[in-house]
Every structure is written in C-alpha cells, then in structure tokens.
Design a protein around this motif. Structure first.
Motif, short mmCIF file in Angstrom:
data_model
loop_
_atom_site.label_atom_id
_atom_site.label_comp_id
_atom_site.label_asym_id
_atom_site.label_seq_id
_atom_site.Cartn_x
_atom_site.Cartn_y
_atom_site.Cartn_z
N LEU B 329 0.85 -1.20 0.00
CA LEU B 329 0.00 0.00 0.00
C LEU B 329 0.88 1.25 0.00
O LEU B 329 0.56 2.24 -0.67
N ARG B 463 -7.64 11.86 -2.60
CA ARG B 463 -7.72 10.52 -2.04
C ARG B 463 -6.64 9.64 -2.66
O ARG B 463 -6.44 9.68 -3.89
N ILE B 464 -5.96 8.90 -1.80
CA ILE B 464 -5.03 7.91 -2.32
C ILE B 464 -5.49 6.55 -1.79
O ILE B 464 -6.34 6.48 -0.90
N GLY B 465 -4.93 5.49 -2.33
CA GLY B 465 -5.36 4.18 -1.84
C GLY B 465 -4.75 3.07 -2.65
O GLY B 465 -3.94 3.29 -3.55
N GLY B 466 -5.17 1.85 -2.32
CA GLY B 466 -4.57 0.67 -2.91
C GLY B 466 -5.01 0.38 -4.33
O GLY B 466 -4.34 -0.36 -5.05
N LEU B 467 -6.13 0.94 -4.75
CA LEU B 467 -6.58 0.71 -6.13
C LEU B 467 -5.69 1.50 -7.09
O LEU B 467 -5.20 2.57 -6.76
N LYS B 469 -4.34 3.97 -9.76
CA LYS B 469 -4.76 5.35 -9.98
C LYS B 469 -4.29 5.83 -11.35
O LYS B 469 -3.28 5.36 -11.88
#
Ligand code: SF4
Lengths: 351, 615
Positions: B329, B463-467, B469
């Motif tokens: 992550l 927004r950040i995250g594991g999906l 981008k």
C-alpha cells in the motif's frame, strides 16, 4: 460558518453538501443503503465546525470502504481491516485533523477485529462508522461475523453455524466512550448521530444498519417498513423513558439486570415505571443491557446514542507526556542530541 | 601488613575476551560495561553478544549459557574476533559451551566456587574439568569469585541471593585490572543506576572494587596487560550498537528535515531496542506508538506519512512478512516510510536471538504485484546510523518506502562511532506542496517523485489508496494501458534512485582473478579475511554492497573485470542468485546458516582453497 485560510487570504465560508462531493462517479449498486449514508454525511459535515481541509476519511476494503473516494476531503482507501490502524497514525501524527473511518462488518470485525478493539480501547479520537449489512457484498455474498446463525449464503449453503458478533457490545466491552446506532432509512436520525459523533472527543463508534439489496435484501425490513417499524424500533433519547409501539403503548422496565417489555395499555404500568435512558450513565451496565435487545425475542431494536463518556484521548495523553518532557529538557542542538552520552575525543594526532 | 606484589605489565596490540555465564548472571551487562570503559579508554573495539532466546533458562544448564565477546585493539579492527584469547567462565556450563571456540593456549579464568557436584552434573561433566585433562594446554586461572564476593560483602546487609548476584561485578573488576582499564566509569554507572537502592549500590560497588584488588593483591596473576589507544580519525566518539545507531540516524534525519518523527512498532527480537531507544526521545517531540501488532505498526506509519511525519517502523523477519501487504500500500500510495528489518535466523520463529541474512529475497521480492521498494543494507554497527539517515532521505525525496536491512549481529554489536557535525549530514529534500501551488496527486517532478500534500492544506483535498490510480490526476482507474504505464512508472522511479548511489569501490586490483563481493553485515569478516590473504601475497580484490536495490551504477562493470566473483553470505545464496540473474554471470558462493556471523578465518581459508591452497 468557519474561518478558512487560503494561502494568505483568510475567508469566512459556509460549506454546503456540494463541497463534500468529489468528482468521482458513485459506483454502489442502485438501491444500496450506502447512498443514503453518503448523502447524510455530505449534508451534515458542513455543520461540524471543521474546515474542509482538516477532514481525513480512511477506509479498508469492502463496498463501504469506497466511501472516501466520494467525499471531497483528504482520504486514504487502505487495505482490508486496517483502516483504524491507518487512522490512528493520521490522528497521532496530526491531532488537529478530524479523522473518520468508513468500514464494514467484515472489514472492522473479521479481518480488522484486532485493530478495532485496540483503537477503541485506547480511545483514539477518531470516528468509526460501521456500515453493517450482515454480509460480504464486494466478494459477492458470503456470511459475515454479524450474520445471524443459520444464514444461508454462497459459502454456507446449509446455513452458517457461527454465533454472530454484537458490534456495540464488543465496543462497550473494550471501553468505548461513544456507542451509537442508526439505520440507512432514517436520514434525520443518521445526521443527528453523525453530528453527535463529530462532537465527541475520543473514539466515536456509530453502527449503521445498511441494506445490501443485492446479497442480503431486507435484512432490516422489520425496522424500516411502515407496518412493522413502530413495533420493532425503539428510539433512545436522553432522559426519556423507553417507549415504543404503534400507539406508543409499550415500554421497557428494568427489573434488576433483566429488561422486560410491558404494556402501557392495561393499567399495570405507567410511563413513570419505565426505564429512563441516560446517555451519560456513569456505568456501562445499562448500555450493555440495551445491546442485548437485538438478541431477545419480542424486544425492539434500539437506535440512538447508547452511551458516551468523557475520558482523555490517546493523542492528548501522548501529547501531554511529550509536552511535560519538553518542558523539562531543553536540549536542542544537533550535537547535544546526537553527541550526548559517554563520549571521548580524539585530537589530530591520535588521542 | 600486606605487601604490594609487583606485577609485570605486558603490552598487547589486540585482545579478544569472552564473558560467559548463566543468562541470569548478568553477562550482557558485564560485557557492555567492559566495552564502554574500553571505548572511553580509546581502543577500537567490536562486540558480539550471544544469548539464549529464553529469558531465564534453568540456572547452570548448558542451554542457559549467555556470552558476550569483545575484541579490542590499538589498531583499526573490523570484527569481534574469531576466537577469544581469554574466556571468563562463571560456571561449568559456560566453560563447556565456550571452550571449543577458545584460541589454542588461551587463558581461561574460571569461577572455581561454582564448580560443585550439582553444577558439574548440570553441565554434563562426568569429572571435574579443572582436575582432569580437559583443559590441558590452556592457561587456567582459578578464582573463587563467589566466595571472594561474599567475603567482600560480609558487612553489607543484603540477602545471600543479592550477594550472589554481585559476582559478575567482581569478575568485571578483575578484568578491568587485568587489562588496565579505568574503573571509574562503571563506578559512576552503578551509583546512577542504583541511586534509589543504597544497599545494592554499595554491594555492587564493593564487589567491583574487590575484583580489581584481587588482581592487584593476590599472586594468581603475575602479569597484567596494556593495550594502547587506537589511532582513530580525529573527532568526538561514543560507543554505539547497531540498534542505537538506527535510532540516532532517524533522530538526525528528523532534525535535519525539520519534520516530526513517528515510529509505529511492535516488539520483536532483536529489533525492540530501537523502539526502546526512540521512546527516550519524546522530549524532542518524537512519537513512538507501540501498536497492537506488526500490521498495525506498518499501517500507522502509512497514516503518519500521509500526514507529514518522518515515518518509520522497526521489525525482524516474521514481522516483515506480516507488514508486506501494507508495504505494498505504501508503494501504491507512494508515501515515504522506512522499514527496518533486523534480520534473525529463520524461517518462521527460527533463531530469534541469532543473526542471519536470509530476508534478502523477502525484502527485495516479498510483495504481491510489481512492487519495487528501495533496499539498503548496513555494513557495520555505525553504518546503521548512516543508512538509517540515508533511508529517510531517499524515502522523502522519492516518495517511496525504503527497507533497511540490518541483523542481530549489527544490532547488538557495538563499536566506536565518530559523531558527525550537523553540516556533514546531507540535505533532505521534500516535495511538500504549499497552498497556492499547482497540484495533482500523481504529477511527477524530475525524479518521478509525486508531490506531498499534507492534510490541513486547503485546496489539495485528494484521495489515495490501494486501487490503481490514473497518471497525474490520481483517480481510480481500471484502464489497461494506464495500469501498465503506472507499473512501469513506479519501477522507473525506484530505478532512478540509482542516480543517488555512489559508485562501489574496489579494494585491491581493479581487475583480476577473484573479487570477493559482500553485502550488509559480513563486511567486517570479509575485510579482515581479505586483508589476511593479501598480506600472504594473494591477489584478491574486495567490494561491498550497501545499496541493494537499486545497486551501485558501476557494479556490473566492476564484476565484469574479474574472472571469478565470490559472494560470502549468511543464507543459502540469495545475493548470489540476484547477481547471477542481474548480470548473467557465474558466481561462487560461500554460505553459512548457523545463526552466527562469519569468522574471518572461515572466509580466509575458503579464499585460499579457491586459489589453489597454501603456496
Ligand atoms: S453489494 Fe450490497 S453493499 Fe455492496 S454496493 Fe451492492 S448493494 Fe451495496
């Protein structure tokens, strides 16, 4: 109205729901209860007296955990079960932020159970919104740790044999300082609970019953349908007696530690005999008893703020300790810090 | 009247001493105190603690033996010594376990008071080794340490048990005398440590002095030794272990970057001291969070990095395995986080208190997906300082997780550390965006690093995250071409770190028959071994890797200049595999997986055999 600092310009702004809508297309199934939760949060967030840039939404994995992408705030879509751990890092690192966690029953209570209980135990000042649909939605329909026993799902074709968690009781059991429940079909009630959670200083745990119309449709039908709702829901209000029923003709009395449903119609009990709810109850015992209702036959499901408590938060305690130590020790140069301790010096020509 | 006995003083260049006793006997403390005094005296030194995983194994038993080895010298030294010249054995078990390591003809100082029937039986000795042939050829000095300690404490009102526990200070005092070390540092330490327990203070101090005077006053020793201070480069020094050095490196990085330090960690051997150490720096605003588990520790670092802290976590092999998903992550969200893995014997729980280099694959390859992470490996205890600092610098400049590999040997071993000036520390450049700047979450600078927008900054909500981008804008994207693009971009960014890495230096001839290529903590043993073989006239060159992923820019060329490359490492050949696959060359291996560091002699003998044996 809040004061916001844009570079050099300080402005008074009135935020609206629109300010919290991100540009991202919302991708839950049509009819999913998550839509209403999102809408209420966007509606009520402007009233929190928090600047937009100071919100951080954190989530794990699951349908509910897409929530941060739809809120136009800072956000982290994390990994499965770990939202509260990530949020703890955010809050500790910058206690001025208003940190919110969107999580589901699988995310918070199954894979994330450990982080959930420890976050609540420490009273980290974050708000945890549990979207409880009693099913795994994103993985397409397996039973969850809140599914009722006997639940038939893809992974339990003959019915589940596990006993479910009672999330509010878990939270109370580990010392939660704010425990509340609402439901996706009651927008005003949800907004009210969200606002109360926002105002709480410490871990606020809000469980929202949420309908997954694809894999567990009607899980809360009794609590939402016009015909059954009044008989199956009891709204908790501070300093008010526990009354419910179609004609407000039923109530709860507390006999020692045993709750009883009584009729107010047959003359045996009056409203003065009923259990009066106290959300600031010093003891958590009555809140525990309230959590039992969902497991007892013929009891209504309580919605509302079960209990809250004033207790120093984790981040405040951490900062307090740091500040005390800072005041004691005034070391500050690089050499004092790195070169402290038992040292010796070697001059140009050996020692 | 007691007549002072004249003692001879013999000058030595170099001594290795091992203290050994029950894990409850305080051997680690004794060794540490001896090291501190030796450091303050000005010798170069290197230490190797060795203790069982059990906190208090049954007293007197063989598996309860705890040891502390210390090599000190008037010259520059690299290792804690292959085999001790002097063994201090507090009981029969300690003698039995350690005798095989002792140098031929070495000195054994035994606590003869403990050689009773019960202890001999616990040590599985059929007859008393002090009376049979076992110690033939060694110089055995029998000292009744327990008895002498009790005698010295005759008038001190502490329990028999407490008196018994003082015997390590007696032994320490005796060794201070024998090696002409100053005693006052330890006296002061005792006075500070036991301030609130005046009787214990008195007992320990008396025992220490009794040991010292025992050497002076009895006829047991006719000679004492003197080791001149070493000629280290000028500067201010302190003695420091690898774990302490890591902690200080982080403090220095936080100081220099002017960003707050956050440590999220979970206790694990042999990394816990970094957590302990950093917890003492709260007065600088350092936040240490002892999380509920390894995963939470790593995840809290993601939150803290997002929020603008110098974010670090510390662990060992099993903990690194647990952190992997969250490190992924960190790669996906491109946040600056440093993960320290103090490697220990594996797999699984393995050998918690022992050393190994077997997490290399785990560090370089251990995540799902294409998930590159910068990896560094410290060469010596003091290099832990330099590389902890460097890890933070790279993490922040390139917005990436960095794994720093140390190991049990470096973590617990200590050596003199020259304290740098603030101006010697390289700049730490960050990408924090200021209100008013143009901002896209996944835009890139010339280093392919993305901007760091801290919550609380108006206008940069993102927004950040594991999906996956989208490039530049950072929206969730399932577009196939975008995914491939981003996978390549993340790889390219980590590869770009190579531009920071100094060329690897070759010691000896720049081309030739044999290059000994090491990485991480084997530096000392390899260096010593290469010195020895070169002194014997062999043409052998040496290079050492501290940057593991990416590698030094010239590494490929260096390797190609040699007919053969030998990689000694404490695993089954992980670096050898990496070098083979990266440069498509044959690599010779020297592997040891015993939970112990290499002895220089093991590498020396191997090299000599490779080159056709003794000439
Ligand atoms: S699967 Fe269920 S919970 Fe998930 S988005 Fe669809 S309706 Fe909502």
């Amino acid at each position: 109205m809040i004061t916001q600092n844009f570079g050099n310009a300080i402005k008074e702004v009135q935020l609206t729901a629109k300010d919290f809508q991100s540009s991202q297309e919302v991708k839950w199934c049509p009819g999913c209860g998550d839509y209403s939760i999102l809408a209420q949060m966007q509606r009520v967030a402007p009233t929190f007296e928090v600047s937009k840039e100071n919100f951080v939404w954190v989530s794990g994995i699951g349908c509910s955990s897409r929530f941060p992408y739809y809120m136009d705030t800072y956000g982290i879509h994390g990994i499965h079960g770990r939202a509260t751990a990530i949020a703890t890092g955010v809050k500790l690192s910058n206690p001025n932020l208003s940190v919110w966690v969107a999580t589901g029953d699988g995310d918070a209570l199954s894979i994330g159970g450990n982080h959930f209980i420890h976050t609540v135990r420490r009273n980290v000042g974050i708000k945890i919104i549990l979207f409880n649909n009693k099913i795994y939605g994103l993985t397409k329909g397996q039973y969850s740790p809140t599914s009722e026993q006997g639940k038939k799902t893809k992974s339990t074709p003959f019915g589940s044999v596990d006993y479910p968690f009672n999330p509010l009781r878990v939270a109370l059991g580990v010392g939660a300082t704010f425990v509340a429940r609402s439901i996706d079909r009651e927008p005003k009630h949800m907004q009210d609970m969200m606002k109360k959670a926002a105002e709480h200083n410490g871990t606020a745990f809000l469980e929202i019953y949420q309908n997954c119309n694809i894999f567990n449709d009607g899980a809360y039908a009794n609590l939402t349908e016009k015909e059954t709702k009044a008989e199956h829901v009891i709204i908790l209000e501070d300093k008010q007696p526990l009354v419910f029923g179609n004609n407000k003709d039923k109530g709860i009395v507390l006999d020692g530690f045993t709750p009883k449903v009584v009729s107010l119609a047959d003359g045996k009990y009056s409203i003065n005999d009923l259990w009066v709810h106290d959300e600031n109850d010093l003891s958590p015992v009555r809140a525990f008893i309230l959590t039992q209702f969902t497991e007892l036959d013929d009891f209504p499901t309580p919605l509302g703020l079960f209990r809250k408590e004033v207790k120093p938060t984790f981040e405040d305690l951490v900062d307090e300790q740091i500040n005390e130590l800072k005041a004691l020790k005034k070391t500050s140069t690089f050499d004092e810090i790195i070169g402290g301790g038992n040292t010796w010096t070697i001059s140009g020509n050996g020692k | 009247m007691i007549e002072k006995i004249e003692k001879k003083v013999q000058k030595l260049d170099d001594v290795t001493v091992r203290f050994a006793g029950d894990s409850g006997d305080g051997m680690q403390l004794t060794g540490t105190q001896f090291s501190t005094s030796t450091a303050l005296f000005g010798n170069d030194l290197s230490t190797l603690p060795d203790y069982p995983a059990e906190i208090r194994a049954p007293a007197g038993s063989l598996h309860g033996v705890s040891g502390f080895q210390l090599h000190f010298s008037s010259n520059d030294i690299d290792t804690p010594g292959d085999s001790p010249d002097v063994l201090v054995a507090m009981n029969p078990a300690a003698l039995k376990v350690n005798l095989k390591d002792l140098k031929k003809g070495g000195t054994i100082i035994v606590n003869v008071s403990s050689f009773d029937a019960k202890n001999l039986q616990l040590a599985k000795y059929e007859s008393n080794p002090l009376e049979d042939e076992t110690l033939k050829g060694y110089n055995v000095v029998q000292v009744p340490m327990t008895k002498a300690t009790f005698h010295a404490l005759d008038e001190v009102a502490v329990s028999m048990k407490e008196k018994d526990r003082c015997k390590n200070f007696f032994a320490l005092g005796l060794m201070f005398w024998l090696f002409s070390r100053p005693i006052d540092g330890t006296v002061k330490w005792i006075e500070d440590k036991f301030k609130s327990k005046p009787l214990i203070l008195e007992a320990n101090k008396k025992s220490l002095l009794a040991g010292y005077h025992y050497g002076e006053m009895t006829e047991v020793f006719t000679t004492r030794f003197f080791i001149e201070p070493a000629k280290l480069p000028p500067g201010k020094y302190k003695n420091i272990s690898g774990n302490e050095a890591v902690a200080l490196g982080f403090i220095a990085a936080s100081y220099k970057s002017e960003l707050p330090l956050f440590l999220g960690s979970y206790p694990i051997t042999p990394a816990s001291e970094i957590l302990h150490e950093l917890s003492h720096y709260k007065y600088l605003g350092v936040k240490t969070f002892q999380a509920e588990d390894e995963i939470a520790a790593m995840c809290s670092c993601i939150g803290a990095a997002f929020t603008g802290s110098v974010s670090v976590t510390t662990t060992s092999g099993p903990g690194l395995a647990l952190k992997m998903e969250a490190i992924g992550l960190g790669v996906m969200t491109e946040l600056p986080i440093v993960i320290v893995d103090v490697q220990r014997g594996g797999p699984s729980t393995g050998l918690p208190t022992k050393t190994e280099q077997s997490d290399l694959f785990q560090a370089v390859y251990g995540r799902n997906g294409e998930c590159p992470v910068c990896v560094l490996a410290a060469a010596t205890p003091t290099d832990c300082f330099t590389l902890a600092y460097e890890a933070v610098r790279i993490a922040i400049k390139y917005m990436t997780p960095v794994i720093l590999l140390t190991d049990g040997y470096l973590a617990q071993g200590s050596e003199p550390f020259r304290i740098p000036e603030e101006s010697e520390m390289p700049e730490i450049i960050n990408n924090i965006v200021k209100p008013g700047d143009e901002y896209y979450p996944y835009s890139r600078n010339e280093n392919l690093s993305r901007p760091w927008a801290l919550p609380g900054t108006p206008g940069f909500e993102h927004r950040i995250g594991g999906l996956e981008k989208s490039h530049i804008y950072g929206h969730v994207s399932y577009v196939p071409e975008n995914h491939e693009f981003m996978v390549n971009l993340r790889q390219e960014k980590v590869d770009k770190i190579q531009q920071e890495i100094p060329d690897i230096a070759v010691r000896g001839e720049q081309e030739g028959d044999l290059l000994v290529l090491g990485w991480g903590s084997t530096y000392g043993a390899i260096n010593e071994a290469v010195t020895r073989v070169r002194e014997q006239g062999y043409k052998v060159s040496q290079a050492h890797m501290r940057y593991i992923y990416p590698v030094a820019p010239n590494l490929g060329n260096v390797i190609k200049n040699f007919k053969r490359v030998l990689i000694p490492e404490l695993n089954l050949g992980q670096m050898a595999t990496i070098i083979r696959s990266k440069f498509l060359i044959e690599v010779l291996q020297l592997n040891k997986v015993q939970g112990l560091p290499f002895k220089a002699s093991e590498i020396e003998n191997h090299i000599i055999n490779l080159l056709g044996g003794k000439q």
